[in-house]
Structure formats: C-alpha cells, structure tokens
Design an enzyme around this catalytic site. Structure first.
Site, PDB file in Angstrom:
ATOM      1  N   ALA A 284       0.859  -1.182   0.000  1.00 57.66           N
ATOM      2  CA  ALA A 284       0.000   0.000   0.000  1.00 57.66           C
ATOM      3  C   ALA A 284       0.893   1.229   0.000  1.00 57.66           C
ATOM      4  O   ALA A 284       2.106   1.128   0.162  1.00 57.66           O
ATOM      5  CB  ALA A 284      -0.890   0.013   1.239  1.00 57.66           C
ATOM      6  N   ASN A 287      -0.081   7.998   0.350  1.00 56.90           N
ATOM      7  CA  ASN A 287      -0.329   9.322  -0.238  1.00 56.90           C
ATOM      8  C   ASN A 287      -1.254  10.155   0.644  1.00 56.90           C
ATOM      9  O   ASN A 287      -2.234   9.652   1.184  1.00 56.90           O
ATOM     10  CB  ASN A 287      -0.992   9.163  -1.610  1.00 56.90           C
ATOM     11  CG  ASN A 287      -0.363   8.065  -2.412  1.00 56.90           C
ATOM     12  OD1 ASN A 287       0.796   8.142  -2.759  1.00 56.90           O
ATOM     13  ND2 ASN A 287      -1.121   7.001  -2.671  1.00 56.90           N
ATOM     14  N   GLU A 320      -0.177   2.544   7.028  1.00 58.56           N
ATOM     15  CA  GLU A 320      -0.317   3.673   6.080  1.00 58.56           C
ATOM     16  C   GLU A 320      -0.945   4.869   6.780  1.00 58.56           C
ATOM     17  O   GLU A 320      -0.552   6.008   6.548  1.00 58.56           O
ATOM     18  CB  GLU A 320      -1.140   3.283   4.851  1.00 58.56           C
ATOM     19  CG  GLU A 320      -0.639   2.048   4.096  1.00 58.56           C
ATOM     20  CD  GLU A 320       0.836   2.063   3.773  1.00 58.56           C
ATOM     21  OE1 GLU A 320       1.403   3.156   3.582  1.00 58.56           O
ATOM     22  OE2 GLU A 320       1.454   0.966   3.722  1.00 58.56           O
ATOM     23  N   GLU A 342       9.996   4.739   7.724  1.00 54.47           N
ATOM     24  CA  GLU A 342       9.554   3.345   7.649  1.00 54.47           C
ATOM     25  C   GLU A 342       9.812   2.580   8.948  1.00 54.47           C
ATOM     26  O   GLU A 342       8.947   1.842   9.424  1.00 54.47           O
ATOM     27  CB  GLU A 342      10.183   2.637   6.454  1.00 54.47           C
ATOM     28  CG  GLU A 342       9.742   3.198   5.091  1.00 54.47           C
ATOM     29  CD  GLU A 342       8.229   3.215   4.884  1.00 54.47           C
ATOM     30  OE1 GLU A 342       7.508   2.570   5.670  1.00 54.47           O
ATOM     31  OE2 GLU A 342       7.761   3.897   3.941  1.00 54.47           O
TER      32      GLU A 342
HETATM   33  N1  B3K Z   1       5.950   3.848   1.465  1.00 54.73           N
HETATM   34  C1  B3K Z   1       5.424   2.759   0.676  1.00 54.73           C
HETATM   35  C2  B3K Z   1       6.458   1.963  -0.013  1.00 54.73           C
HETATM   36  C3  B3K Z   1       6.875   2.505  -1.310  1.00 54.73           C
HETATM   37  C4  B3K Z   1       7.777   1.524  -2.012  1.00 54.73           C
HETATM   38  C5  B3K Z   1       8.371   2.090  -3.247  1.00 54.73           C
HETATM   39  N2  B3K Z   1       9.200   1.119  -3.925  1.00 54.73           N
HETATM   40  C6  B3K Z   1       4.579   1.854   1.503  1.00 54.73           C
HETATM   41  C7  B3K Z   1       4.895   1.828   2.937  1.00 54.73           C
HETATM   42  O1  B3K Z   1       5.967   1.470   3.378  1.00 54.73           O
HETATM   43  O2  B3K Z   1       4.066   2.242   3.692  1.00 54.73           O
HETATM   44 ZN    ZN Z   2       5.675   2.486   5.238  1.00 50.57          ZN
END
Ligand code: B3K
Ligand code: ZN
Length: 883
Positions: A284, A287, A320, A342
């Site tokens: 996921a 955004n 998310e 992350e």
């Molecule tokens: N931030 C996105 C991951 C994007 C990966 C791009 N290759 C999902 C997450 O870690 O929440």
């Molecule tokens: Zn993430």
C-alpha cells in the site's frame, strides 16, 4: 529499459551522482553528497486530461530561489521517459532548456517564476506500475520513490515540498469517480466529460502525490477526532467487492483512535480515502489523504480471507494511516533517511497490532519475520545499515533492514527510555520537525532530548550493518552466579571493522527449585565484554536472556538442554518461552543436519523435545494462539542461517523427520487437542483463532507422521470448513501429499473461488509452496495456466515468491529451481523491474550454501548479469549478489 544515468551538470542543484558512469553502469548515489535544492516550489498546479491510452498533463510550478543556499541560474526538473510538449516561463514559450538524459534543465533569470510544462503519457502501456498507470480500466498512481517524474517534469526529491492544486478531467461514463489528495473543492460537467478540482493544504513532496479515476464504489463512515473534527472516511473498491470492506473500515477507525491515544496524533484533513487496486507493486502507499492499497490489504470476509489476512489488513491499514504523521507531516530529507519514516512507522503498526490482539504472539510473529528475512539479508551480500550510505536504485532499499530492523532499533530506544519517556521523545520530534523533511539524526536527537537518553554510541545502530552476536556464559560458585557477556558485529560488505554497540538485554535468572526468578533486569551491554555477578544462589540458576527479544541480536548462551526444557515449560515471558522451544529444536536440527549426532544423542534430544512439546500441548493455562506458536518448528531459513554453510537438502530431511517423530510420539495429545479445537464455532475472537491455528499445526505434524490419517483429517476439515483459514490450512496439507484428495480438493478450491483473484493467488501459492515432490513441474505448468500473467505482481508473487521460499523445491539438487527463478527474472525485468529485482536475493545466498548448489546458484546469477539490457533495479541486485 534504460539503465544509464547521465552525470550531473554543474548547476548546483544536481542529484548526487558519480562522475561519468559508463552506459552499462548506473551511477551510485551517495548520502554524503547531499545538497539542498537551490529552488523552492511553493505551489504546484496540475491539470490532467485523463484517458487510459493517453493522458495530457499540464504542470504549473511557482518557483523561487531557496535563500538558504547559493543561487543557481538553472533548475533541474527530473523526468523519466517524458518528452516536453511545451515549456513556458512566466507565460512565454521558451527554448532555454536542455535535456540531460531524462531530466530537463531550464535556465532561469534571478527571482521567482512560473514554469508551465505539458507532457503526454500512456497509462495503459505502463507495465512498471510506477507513475500513472491503468489497472482494471481504472487509472491510479504510485509515485514513491521516483514515480512522479514519469508523470511530469519536477524536482522529484523528498525535500522539495509544495502545495498542490489538481484539476482532473475525464469521460464521465468510464471514469465516474475522480480522486486526488486533500479536499475536493469544485466539480463540473462538460457534455460527456466531467472534472473535479482538488486542493491539498498540506505542503508535500511529490512522492506523496496521488490520483485515482475509475468506476468505483465506496463504503463510507466517519470518525470524530479528539478535537472534534468530523472526518469522512471512504474505502473505494470495484462494485462487487463492497461487502468485503468492513474489516478495512473498522481497522481504519481503530488506527485513528489508537494514534490519538498512544502517540497524541490527530488526523488533519476532513477526508480520508482508501482505494483498492489489483495491480500494485507492494502492499500500500500512504499518499496524503488518498492511500492506495493492494486489494490484498483491503478485501476480506471469513469465506475468502484467513486469520492472517485479517491481521495483515489491520496492520497495513494502520501502517499507512500512521504515516500521516511519521512520513507525511514529517517526511525524509533524502532517500537515505527512509528508515526515519519506515522504521518508526513499522514500530507504530507493530504496537498497534499488539494492542488490538495478543501482544506476545504479535511479538513472536515480528521476530519470526525479522529472523527469516532480515537476518539473512544482514549476513549476505546485500547487507546494508538501516541508513544506507549509497545506492544505485532506491527501490532496492525498501528492505527488511530499513523497515524491520529499523523498527527494532527504535524499539530499543523505547525499551531503554520506558514507554512514557519515549513518548516525550516522540512528542518533541513531532513538535520540532512538523512540516519538515528531516533526517534520522533529527529523530535520534529528539529522542535524546525528549526522553533524556544519551544515544551517542547508540547511533552506531544507524551506520553499522550486520546482526550483532552476543555470547553469554553463566557460571556458578558458592552463592555467586557470574554472567559473562560479550558481543561482536560481523563484517559486512564495505564494513570490515565494527565497534561495540549498546545492546539492551532483558535478563532474568530462574531459581531451579522454586521455578521463579527475583525480577527482570535491563542490562545495556555497550562494551565488547562485560561480567555481571548475582549473589544469593545456592545452586546454578537458569538464564533467561533477551526476553521480549529486547535487542535484534543472536544469542549464543551454550545452555544445557534441561534448562531449555525448564524455560519452555515455565518462563513467565512468553517470548522467552517460545525462544526456549525454538532453541531446543534448532539446536538439535542444526547438529543433526551437520551430521554431528550419534544415534543415542538423537534419541535423547528428540525425547527431550517431545517431552517439552507434550507439556505445551497439555498446558491448560496456555491460550491456543500462543500454543500454536510454541508448536511451530524453526523455519528452514532460520536453521540455515545458524550454519556457516548449509545443506538445504539435509535440513529439510531432518526437519521432516523431527515432525514425524513428534507426530508419532504425541499422537494422542495431538488428536485430543484437535478434537477440542474443532468444537469451537467460527468467530474472529482470539480463542477461535487460536483453535484454528492449533488445528493446522496438528495437521502439519500428522502429515509427516501418519500421512494417511492426515489426508483423511485434512479432507474432512476442507469439506466442513465454513471459513478460509480452515479451508486453506487443510488444502496446504493436502497439496503436499500424493493422494486423490489432493486433486479433488485443489480442483474444488479453484472452481469455488475462480472469480476472486486474491483466492486464485492462494491457489497458486499453495501449490508452489507445498511439500509435494514434484513442485517444480507443478510450477512450470502453473506458469502456463490461463490465469497466470506476468503483468500482475500479486499473481507473480503467488507463484514464484512462494516457490523461491519453498526450500525443498527451490534448492532442488538439480539446480532447476534456480534456473526457474533466473528465467523469471529475465522475462519479468523488461515488464516490471521493481518486482523482478525482488527475486534476486534468494539466489544471492549462494555463499552460505554447500558447494554443489552454490555453484549452480552463482551460474544463474552470472547468466542474468550477462543479459544485454538489464534494468537498474536488477543490475544493482545481481552485481551486489555476485560481489
Ligand atoms: N511507502 C510505501 C512503499 C513505497 C515503495 C516504493 N518502492 C509503503 C509503505 O511502506 O508504507
Ligand atoms: Zn511504510
């Protein structure tokens, strides 16, 4: 697929790049080369004329010099595969730009300007699924990390924050729903077309931009935040999927509440939308105000989703959502800081899931993932610190190290500070850096200041790769127990000499006769060696160490088997109890697979393991969720990880043999447990979930000890199942057998669920991960199945990731498993390089595998490396793996 990156021009705004890479050699980007961007982009306006085949994008950027850095006469706008249809500055067409590879470099007079650029893109032929692409007749975007540059020319770097206003226009009938970040501020119709204008008041980097257009329906709900703001929540899916969105919506509401209560974080828009998409490279994407999800992490009902799927949805929805603060309000300065958002967000989602379900079981699951994915990464050619120093393709660094070890590192700070002081640290972090693009260093400093910790030496966890190894030796003399602790961090690529790191270890010493301990202590081992003494022990105590897995390290404690049996039966820390059980089994299996055990030694060890397992099966005080954990054998990857050089064939044989022994010796207890568990009707409460988990574990042991009985039980469970957990558990066992029941139930499963892509994925995965001797043939023929396609990442993973994670098949001595994965990588690379590159690490383990297979693995890596046109993604992973 182009792999070349042209060198930077001396415009003062360059991306960090090495000078003059050869056309075959993508440039290396280095953390130490970071330069702030010379321009600010306070506002961005995007106008989309949407079409599946072709979409027209007009981007209008207001730019102004960044007075914090030296002015630059040029501005670099990143592009990827774009041609500018028109370029205007301050309303006038201009020719004062050059293309530098895919980037557009515009010369600008001093001062503020408006740049307007038009591009045309083809979503339907975007098979990489980065940028704007078509999925199932809808349009959606994925911009992290560098997908926005596939939509329009832009300074596509996380430290350029802008306020976005977006107008989307498209055919009403085909794309009735038009969604973007922020709030919808206006809509209108023009004949067969309609449009919507969206405004996101929160400045954001381009990687958080999102747009969705399609024929979707929503489950709508509301959440009132702690300050009384009423937020509209929507989960958008395709029409038939609506009934399966309830769990996702409830998970979202729980996440919002939990983040207010636990971290004091409140949502900051009037609208929060989630959209489920079936073609998606990962789980996921966070955004702003418009999370885009893989359908796998949205859709669930008891008939089609397992208990694990329900947990996965809750965890990913939480993850998310939590990014809204840890990632969006405070983002990353550059991609080297990825773990800032992350690692922290994984910790937040882990704590959330623990609070929603069973805390110890969640901890065990998290550690299992860490050990089976991150530990091998840390001990192999792809090892890197949680804050990497360089990369060629950033997509290759969305790893278990950055995510899961990153979470462990922050968890250690929390353990050392205590929950309340840690909260003071995170409060300070959110307050200090809100609205900024921050660094890991900013985070650590905030925790230091807010929680009152000294993290000077602790910062090594950010820069040193490799899993620390702790040796613990306990001796006893008179009344004194002496614990000698030492640590070493193994060398990793590019880092040969390591310094000792602060390792917080929760320790308890058990009194053998009373069966209890006097209290847990937190010892922070920050030197290479340290001795601790404990007084008042008449007899040698039993050592329980790294309780709750307080540090992401391996422990060598040279503990007698009797002590492990003791801890497995009564350690009051559930993790430590699980650990004792794992160590008991792993110790035996590693020795047996290494060929180092005589028959009587085997007999004694298996007797002890069976005794400990019997105690687990019959302990009335244990809940079944935890019992299920204690019943699981260590994974083959975890076992291989404990051997310098592993023979996957031997590990598999010994592990199957132990399962058979346990199944035989504990037949009565196992059947009693199964019968009891079978009585519980389906529900999602913890007791019923625990019952389903132990049933599957019983079937797994029975399949090894008494295959006929197992087939009978599993077929019966399959036929009676009123939920996917029971049905899948039974089919998993049947898929590994050579029985008519295997064929009939696999066919039934397919026919029953053929219209549900996520369940068809399970059908592929069950066969590819089975214990059946002909898995390789099965995978080959499944690749020709009408429902198989390389265009859909879920489908690719369901067949090939399941296969690559199935040691007895992947490591087939013929090398055919390696060839199969290499063939896949070569075929998938031109279609979807990001997903293709994810299949390289299993082959990269060659140094730790016995010589025959090792040579075959290397041969396949070399074959891939020799391919004429590799993506930057695959090129980087293969060259690092060959090292
Ligand atoms: N931030 C996105 C991951 C994007 C990966 C791009 N290759 C999902 C997450 O870690 O929440
Ligand atoms: Zn993430």
């Amino acid at each position: 697929m182009d792999i070349a990156r042209t060198p930077a021009t001396p415009d003062g705004n360059h991306e960090m790049a090495d000078a003059a890479p050869s056309p075959q050699e993508p440039a290396t980007i280095r953390r130490e080369d970071y330069q702030p961007f010379a321009w600010l982009v306070p506002e961005t306006r995007l106008d989309f004329d949407l079409g599946l085949e072709s979409t027209r994008v007009r981007a209008t950027l207001t730019v102004a010099p960044n007075d914090k850095v030296a002015p630059s006469p040029t501005i670099r706008l990143n592009g990827d595969g774009l041609q500018p249809a028109s370029v205007k500055v301050d309303g006038e067409p201009t020719q004062s730009y050059v293309m530098d590879g895919d980037d557009l470099i515009l010369t600008l007079p001093a001062g503020a300007h408006e740049i307007a650029i038009e591009t045309e893109i083809q979503p339907a032929s975007n098979s990489q699924l980065m940028g704007l692409y078509a999925s199932n007749d809808m349009l959606c975007t994925q911009c992290e990390a560098e997908g926005f540059r596939r939509i329009t020319f832009f300074p596509d770097r996380p430290d350029v924050l802008s306020t976005y206003t977006v107008r989307m226009r498209g055919p009403k009938a085909q794309l009735p729903v038009l969604l973007c970040n922020g709030n919808r501020v206006d809509t209108g119709e023009e004949g067969e077309m309609h449009w919507a204008e969206w405004h996101d008041p929160w400045p954001k980097p381009s990687y958080l931009f999102a747009l969705v257009a399609g024929d979707l329906v929503a489950r709508t709900n509301h959440f009132t935040t702690m300050s009384g703001r009423k937020v509209e929540l929507n989960v958008y899916v395709r029409e038939g999927d609506l009934p399966r969105t309830e769990h996702a919506m409830e998970s979202l509401k729980r996440s919002m509440k939990w983040d207010e209560e636990t971290f004091g974080r409140e949502y900051d828009l009037d609208l929060f939308n989630i959209v489920a998409v079936s073609d998606f490279n990962m789980g996921a994407m966070e955004n702003k105000g418009l999370n885009v999800f893989n359908t796998k992490y949205v859709l669930a009902d008891p008939e089609t989703a397992t208990d694990g799927d329900f947990d996965g949805i809750e965890g990913v929805i939480g993850h998310e959502y939590f990014h809204n603060w840890s990632g969006n309000r405070i983002t990353c300065r550059d991609w080297f800081q990825l773990s800032l958002k992350e690692g922290f967000t994984v910790l937040r989602d882990q704590l959330f899931s623990a609070d929603m379900g069973s805390e110890p079981v969640k901890r065990i699951e998290d550690v299992r993932i860490l050990r089976s994915v991150q530990f091998p990464e840390d001990s192999g050619p792809l090892a890197h610190p949680i804050r990497p120093d360089s990369y060629r393709e950033i997509n290759n660094f969305y790893t278990a190290t950055v995510y899961n070890k990153g979470a462990e590192v922050i968890r250690m700070m929390r353990t050392m500070a205590g929950t309340e002081r840690f909260r003071e640290g995170t409060d300070l972090y959110f307050e200090r850096h809100d609205g900024e693009a921050a660094t890991c260093e900013d985070f650590v400093t905030s925790i230091e200041d807010g929680a009152g910790l000294d993290l000077k030496q602790f910062r090594l966890w950010y820069s040193q790769a490799g899993t620390p190894q702790v040796t613990a030796r306990l001796t006893h003399e008179g009344q004194t127990a002496r614990l000698e602790l030492s640590q070493s961090v193994p060398p990793t690529p590019g880092q040969s000499d390591k310094k000792p790191m602060p390792i917080p270890l929760k320790i308890a010493l058990f009194d053998r006769s009373s069966g209890s301990h006097r209290g847990e202590e937190l010892v922070v081992l920050d030197e290479a060696r340290r001795e601790l003494t404990f007084e008042g022990f008449d007899a040698p105590p039993v050592l329980s160490i790294n309780r709750t897995f307080s540090a992401p390290v391996t422990i060598d404690r040279d503990i007698p088997r009797d002590d492990l049996v003791f801890l497995a039966a009564r350690d009051d820390d559930p993790f430590a109890r699980y650990e004792a059980m794992q160590e008991l089994m792993a110790g035996y299996l590693v020795a047996a697979a290494g060929g180092g055990l005589a028959e009587d030694q085997r007999e004694a060890a298996v007797g002890d393991i069976a005794g400990a397992m019997r105690a687990v099966l019959t302990d009335g005080a244990l809940d079944d969720l935890m019992r299920g954990e204690l019943m699981m054998l260590p994974s083959q990857t975890y076992l291989a990880e404990q051997m310098l050089v592993a023979d996957p064939g031997r590990i598999h044989e010994e592990r199957e043999a132990l399962k058979a022994q346990l199944g035989r010796r504990l037949r009565e207890e196992l059947h009693r447990l199964y019968d009891r568990a079978e009585q519980l009707p389906y529900s999602l409460d913890l007791a019923a979930r625990g019952a389903r988990k132990v049933k599957t574990q019983v079937l797994v042991l029975a399949a090894a000890s008494d295959p006929e009985k197992a087939v009978e039980l599993a077929a019966h469970q399959y036929d009676r199942a009123d939920n996917m957990t029971d049905r899948q558990g039974a089919l998993m066992v049947l898929a590994g057998t050579q029985s008519p029941e295997r064929t009939t139930r696999l066919l039934d499963f397919y026919n029953r669920h053929r219209d549900n892509a996520l369940v068809v994925d399970k059908w592929f995965a069950l066969q590819a991960s089975s214990l059946h001797p002909q898995v390789i043939e099965h995978v080959k023929s499944l690749a020709d199945h009408a429902e198989f396609t390389l265009k859909n990442p879920n489908r690719v993973r369901s067949l090939y990731m399941a296969f690559a994670g199935n040691p007895h098949a992947f490591h087939d001595a013929s090398g055919e498993g390696y060839r199969l994965i290499a063939d896949l990588i070569l075929e998938l690379d031109p279609i979807n390089p990001q997903t293709a590159a994810r299949f390289v690490p299993p082959l990269g383990r060659w140094r730790r595998i016995e010589s025959g297979r090792s040579a075959l693995m290397r041969e396949q890596l070399e074959r891939i490396a020799a391919a004429p046109k590799l993506s930057r993604d695959t090129y980087e992973q293969v060259t690092r793996s060959l090292g």
